[in-house]
Design an enzyme around this catalytic site. Structure first.
Site, mmCIF file in Angstrom:
data_model
loop_
_atom_site.group_PDB
_atom_site.id
_atom_site.type_symbol
_atom_site.label_atom_id
_atom_site.label_comp_id
_atom_site.label_asym_id
_atom_site.label_seq_id
_atom_site.Cartn_x
_atom_site.Cartn_y
_atom_site.Cartn_z
ATOM 1 N N PHE A 71 21.704 -3.081 0.317
ATOM 2 C CA PHE A 71 20.830 -3.508 -0.770
ATOM 3 C C PHE A 71 19.422 -2.987 -0.528
ATOM 4 O O PHE A 71 18.938 -2.962 0.612
ATOM 5 C CB PHE A 71 20.758 -5.042 -0.847
ATOM 6 C CG PHE A 71 22.016 -5.703 -1.306
ATOM 7 C CD1 PHE A 71 22.199 -6.039 -2.640
ATOM 8 C CD2 PHE A 71 23.038 -6.004 -0.407
ATOM 9 C CE1 PHE A 71 23.375 -6.660 -3.067
ATOM 10 C CE2 PHE A 71 24.209 -6.630 -0.819
ATOM 11 C CZ PHE A 71 24.372 -6.955 -2.154
ATOM 12 N N ASP A 72 18.761 -2.577 -1.602
ATOM 13 C CA ASP A 72 17.315 -2.379 -1.586
ATOM 14 C C ASP A 72 16.664 -3.763 -1.525
ATOM 15 O O ASP A 72 17.321 -4.778 -1.788
ATOM 16 C CB ASP A 72 16.899 -1.627 -2.853
ATOM 17 C CG ASP A 72 15.401 -1.495 -3.000
ATOM 18 O OD1 ASP A 72 14.731 -1.107 -2.030
ATOM 19 O OD2 ASP A 72 14.899 -1.817 -4.098
ATOM 20 N N LEU A 73 15.378 -3.820 -1.211
ATOM 21 C CA LEU A 73 14.691 -5.117 -1.130
ATOM 22 C C LEU A 73 13.813 -5.383 -2.347
ATOM 23 O O LEU A 73 14.090 -6.275 -3.148
ATOM 24 C CB LEU A 73 13.859 -5.191 0.154
ATOM 25 C CG LEU A 73 13.116 -6.515 0.390
ATOM 26 C CD1 LEU A 73 14.105 -7.680 0.514
ATOM 27 C CD2 LEU A 73 12.235 -6.425 1.636
#
Length: 236
Positions: free
Chosen positions: A8-10
Site C-alpha cells: 500500500f501507498d501511505l
C-alpha cells in the site's frame, strides 16, 4: 490470480494527506499576518504549484530535502512579494500543525486490518524518513504491515525501478503475485506496472485526469473509490 503480497501507498491512500494539509495550511494562514495579505484561496493555489515544482526538482536530484522544505513557503511568499523574513519559521509551524491532523482515509483502517490478516502486506511511501515514521506510529501501521519502505532510505523516489526492485525482493514472491494499491498514477500505477506488478488505483481523493497527466498507455488492473470495493476485488 489472487496476490500473494499487497503493498500500500501511505499518503492519500491510507492517510488523508489532503485533509491534513488543508487544515494545517488554514491554521498557518490564521497564525501569520504576512500570509493574510493574500486571499487564502490564492495562497493555497500558488503554494500547490510551488510545492509540486519543488518535489519534481527533488525527484530529479536537483535539490535536496532541506532546500525543498525551506523553499516552499519562501518561494510562494516571493510570488506575492510578501516579507519572507519569517518564512522558515512559518514552514516549521506548518509542519508541526500538519502532524496534528493525521487521520485515516475513510474505510482504510478496517480494510487494511482485514486484508493484512489474510495476505502479507507492506508499505511503500515517498516522503521524508522522520515524517513518514511518525505517520506509521500515529496510525499504528506496524500492526498491519511489514516491510515499511520509505524511499528516502532507498535513495530514489517512486516510480524509479530501484524502489520496486527492492520491494519485490523484500516481498519474497514473484513480481506477478504482488499488488500495489496507491493514489498516484505516475508513482504508483505506472511504477507498479513497469515492475511487473498488478495495480489498484485509489481515486477518491484526487483529480484523476490531472494525476494521469495525459498518460493513456497504462491502465490500472483495478480502480476504486471505496475501500469496500477493494475487498470485493480481492474476494475477501
Amino acid at each position: 490470480m489472487k496476490p500473494s503480497f499487497i503493498y500500500f501507498d501511505l499518503d492519500n491512500t491510507l492517510l488523508d494527506h489532503i485533509s491534513a494539509e488543508g487544515k494545517a495550511q488554514h491554521s498557518t494562514y490564521d497564525h501569520y499576518q504576512e500570509l493574510q495579505q493574500v486571499p487564502i484561496d490564492q495562497w493555497l493555489k500558488q503554494y500547490q504549484v510551488v510545492n509540486h515544482l519543488l518535489w519534481e526538482s527533488y525527484q530529479r536530484d536537483e535539490i535536496d530535502r532541506y532546500e525543498l522544505q525551506s523553499a516552499r513557503f519562501r518561494n510562494t511568499m516571493e510570488k506575492f512579494e510578501l516579507d519572507t523574513a519569517r518564512s522558515e519559521e512559518i514552514g516549521k509551524y506548518y509542519m508541526n500543525s500538519y502532524r496534528e491532523y493525521w487521520t485515516w482515509v475513510d474505510g482504510a483502517q478496517s480494510v487494511l486490518k482485514l486484508v493484512s490478516s489474510k495476505v502479507k502486506s507492506g508499505i511503500i511511501t515517498n516522503g521524508f524518513k522522520e515524517t513518514q515514521e511518525l505517520k506509521f506510529d500515529k496510525l499504528n501501521i506496524k500492526d498491519y504491515c511489514n516491510p515499511l519502505l520509505i524511499t528516502e532510505e532507498i535513495g530514489k523516489l517512486k516510480p524509479h525501478p530501484i524502489v520496486f526492485d527492492e520491494a519485490t525482493e523484500k516481498a519474497g514472491v514473484p513480481r506477478e503475485e504482488i499488488l500495489y494499491v496507491g493514489d498516484s498514477f505516475s508513482s504508483d500505477i505506472v511504477g507498479g506496472k513497469n515492475a511487473g506488478w498488478k495495480t489498484a488505483w485509489f481515486t477518491a481523493l484526487i483529480d484523476k485526469e490531472a494525476s494521469r497527466n495525459g498518460n493513456t498507455d497504462v491502465s490500472a488492473d483495478f480502480e476504486f473509490e471505496d475501500f469496500e470495493d477493494l475487498l470485493n476485488y480481492l474476494d475477501l
